[in-house]
Design a protein around this motif. Structure first.
Motif, PDB file in Angstrom:
ATOM      1  N   LEU A  91       0.815  -1.210   0.000  1.00 27.86           N
ATOM      2  CA  LEU A  91       0.000   0.000   0.000  1.00 27.86           C
ATOM      3  C   LEU A  91       0.851   1.264   0.000  1.00 27.86           C
ATOM      4  O   LEU A  91       0.325   2.363  -0.157  1.00 27.86           O
ATOM      5  CB  LEU A  91      -0.937   0.017   1.222  1.00 27.86           C
ATOM      6  N   SER A  92       2.161   1.105   0.170  1.00 32.06           N
ATOM      7  CA  SER A  92       3.041   2.260   0.323  1.00 32.06           C
ATOM      8  C   SER A  92       4.271   2.114  -0.565  1.00 32.06           C
ATOM      9  O   SER A  92       4.955   1.085  -0.523  1.00 32.06           O
ATOM     10  CB  SER A  92       3.460   2.394   1.789  1.00 32.06           C
ATOM     11  N   TYR A  93       4.554   3.157  -1.354  1.00 34.43           N
ATOM     12  CA  TYR A  93       5.685   3.141  -2.278  1.00 34.43           C
ATOM     13  C   TYR A  93       6.567   4.361  -2.011  1.00 34.43           C
ATOM     14  O   TYR A  93       6.313   5.442  -2.540  1.00 34.43           O
ATOM     15  CB  TYR A  93       5.197   3.138  -3.722  1.00 34.43           C
ATOM     16  N   ARG A 113      -2.334   3.848  -8.857  1.00 32.40           N
ATOM     17  CA  ARG A 113      -2.185   5.294  -8.624  1.00 32.40           C
ATOM     18  C   ARG A 113      -0.724   5.718  -8.757  1.00 32.40           C
ATOM     19  O   ARG A 113      -0.427   6.788  -9.307  1.00 32.40           O
ATOM     20  CB  ARG A 113      -2.747   5.653  -7.247  1.00 32.40           C
ATOM     21  N   VAL A 114       0.174   4.893  -8.271  1.00 34.29           N
ATOM     22  CA  VAL A 114       1.604   5.201  -8.398  1.00 34.29           C
ATOM     23  C   VAL A 114       2.039   5.152  -9.858  1.00 34.29           C
ATOM     24  O   VAL A 114       2.738   6.052 -10.348  1.00 34.29           O
ATOM     25  CB  VAL A 114       2.442   4.216  -7.558  1.00 34.29           C
ATOM     26  N   PHE A 115       1.616   4.120 -10.565  1.00 34.38           N
ATOM     27  CA  PHE A 115       2.007   3.974 -11.974  1.00 34.38           C
ATOM     28  C   PHE A 115       1.518   5.154 -12.806  1.00 34.38           C
ATOM     29  O   PHE A 115       2.217   5.603 -13.721  1.00 34.38           O
ATOM     30  CB  PHE A 115       1.460   2.671 -12.547  1.00 34.38           C
ATOM     31  N   GLN A 116       0.331   5.644 -12.504  1.00 37.18           N
ATOM     32  CA  GLN A 116      -0.191   6.782 -13.252  1.00 37.18           C
ATOM     33  C   GLN A 116       0.671   8.022 -13.056  1.00 37.18           C
ATOM     34  O   GLN A 116       0.766   8.862 -13.947  1.00 37.18           O
ATOM     35  CB  GLN A 116      -1.632   7.078 -12.834  1.00 37.18           C
ATOM     36  N   SER A 140      -6.407  -8.236  -3.124  1.00 33.68           N
ATOM     37  CA  SER A 140      -6.945  -8.155  -4.489  1.00 33.68           C
ATOM     38  C   SER A 140      -7.261  -6.725  -4.908  1.00 33.68           C
ATOM     39  O   SER A 140      -6.914  -6.309  -6.022  1.00 33.68           O
ATOM     40  CB  SER A 140      -8.207  -9.018  -4.604  1.00 33.68           C
ATOM     41  N   LEU A 141      -7.919  -5.982  -4.031  1.00 32.53           N
ATOM     42  CA  LEU A 141      -8.415  -4.657  -4.402  1.00 32.53           C
ATOM     43  C   LEU A 141      -7.459  -3.539  -3.979  1.00 32.53           C
ATOM     44  O   LEU A 141      -6.985  -2.764  -4.811  1.00 32.53           O
ATOM     45  CB  LEU A 141      -9.797  -4.438  -3.792  1.00 32.53           C
ATOM     46  N   ASP A 142      -7.175  -3.461  -2.682  1.00 33.90           N
ATOM     47  CA  ASP A 142      -6.408  -2.321  -2.164  1.00 33.90           C
ATOM     48  C   ASP A 142      -4.991  -2.281  -2.723  1.00 33.90           C
ATOM     49  O   ASP A 142      -4.507  -1.210  -3.128  1.00 33.90           O
ATOM     50  CB  ASP A 142      -6.372  -2.361  -0.637  1.00 33.90           C
ATOM     51  N   TYR A 143      -4.304  -3.420  -2.739  1.00 31.29           N
ATOM     52  CA  TYR A 143      -2.940  -3.443  -3.270  1.00 31.29           C
ATOM     53  C   TYR A 143      -2.918  -3.029  -4.741  1.00 31.29           C
ATOM     54  O   TYR A 143      -2.056  -2.266  -5.178  1.00 31.29           O
ATOM     55  CB  TYR A 143      -2.335  -4.846  -3.151  1.00 31.29           C
ATOM     56  N   THR A 144      -3.874  -3.542  -5.499  1.00 33.75           N
ATOM     57  CA  THR A 144      -3.901  -3.256  -6.933  1.00 33.75           C
ATOM     58  C   THR A 144      -4.115  -1.775  -7.197  1.00 33.75           C
ATOM     59  O   THR A 144      -3.386  -1.150  -7.983  1.00 33.75           O
ATOM     60  CB  THR A 144      -5.004  -4.072  -7.621  1.00 33.75           C
ATOM     61  N   LEU A 145      -5.114  -1.194  -6.556  1.00 41.67           N
ATOM     62  CA  LEU A 145      -5.440   0.207  -6.818  1.00 41.67           C
ATOM     63  C   LEU A 145      -4.359   1.144  -6.294  1.00 41.67           C
ATOM     64  O   LEU A 145      -4.098   2.194  -6.903  1.00 41.67           O
ATOM     65  CB  LEU A 145      -6.795   0.546  -6.196  1.00 41.67           C
TER      66      LEU A 145
END
Length: 213
Positions: free
Chosen positions: A52-54, A96-99, A87-92
């Motif tokens: 969840l954190s990058y 957001r980071v990739f965008q 499935s949901l939180d990690y993916t989204l």
């Protein structure tokens, strides 16, 4: 081509990583992982503690990537809360980071499942909560793709995934819909490289994968 990969220590992700490292068109692979991987000249490992954190050091490794193959997941989830987080939180969170930091256009290849249910009100007779969660991920990703034309989303929905050396005819469960892991990995890589026959599509079913897209 610079490619991001998750799930590289799992059954599907290991096969994807192996094929990526052998593909001359893929010059760099950044594997987001909680643990280190065997060294390879084309491989960087972005070690994360929390999907969840990058932090900035991880973002620097991911910057300017062309695509991501998202194969993160667990064969069995202990409960629905964990299933939703993974499935949901990690993916989204990653999307957001990739965008923010990756190339445009960007291709996000998501490995879903043939039983995922996008209709959140539909009554299901087995694994209904988990199937709805997987379907919700698909719905959220498609909304993002519609809002951001430069962010392409391609969802693969494999059925039973078999090891490459398994014979479909020799296994009882192979009588149902299935795909071999090397064929699935090959399909995901083709989409990541923008090399499929029809990249305007968003969802690819098990039959599409077996046909080589």
């Amino acid at each position: 081509m610079k490619l991001i990969l998750t799930g590289s220590t799992g059954f599907i992700g290991r096969e994807v990583l192996s094929q990526c490292l052998q593909n001359p068109a893929i010059t760099s692979v950044v594997a987001i992982s909680r643990r280190d991987l065997p060294a390879h000249e084309k491989l960087q490992v972005a070690l994360v503690e929390d999907f969840l954190s990058y932090p900035d050091c991880i973002r620097d490794q991911l910057k300017n990537a062309d695509a991501c193959i998202w194969a993160l997941g667990k064969a069995r989830m202990p409960n629905n809360e964990t299933a939703r987080i993974v499935s949901l939180d990690y993916t989204l969170a990653a999307v957001r980071v990739f965008q923010d930091i990756c190339q445009q256009p960007f291709r996000f290849i998501y490995c879903s499942g043939g039983a995922a249910e996008r209709d959140q009100t539909k009554s299901l007779w087995f694994m209904q909560d988990y199937r709805r969660i997987r379907g919700q991920v698909e719905n959220e990703l498609l909304v993002i793709a519609n809002k951001h034309p430069g962010f392409g989303v391609y969802i693969l929905r494999p059925a039973m995934v078999l090891a490459r050396d398994m014979s479909l005819r020799s296994l009882a469960f192979g009588l149902g819909p299935s795909v071999k892991v090397d064929d699935l990995a090959r399909a995901m890589i083709r989409l990541a490289m923008n090399a499929a026959n029809d990249v305007e599509r968003n969802i690819w079913e098990n039959t599409d994968i077996n046909k080589g897209l």
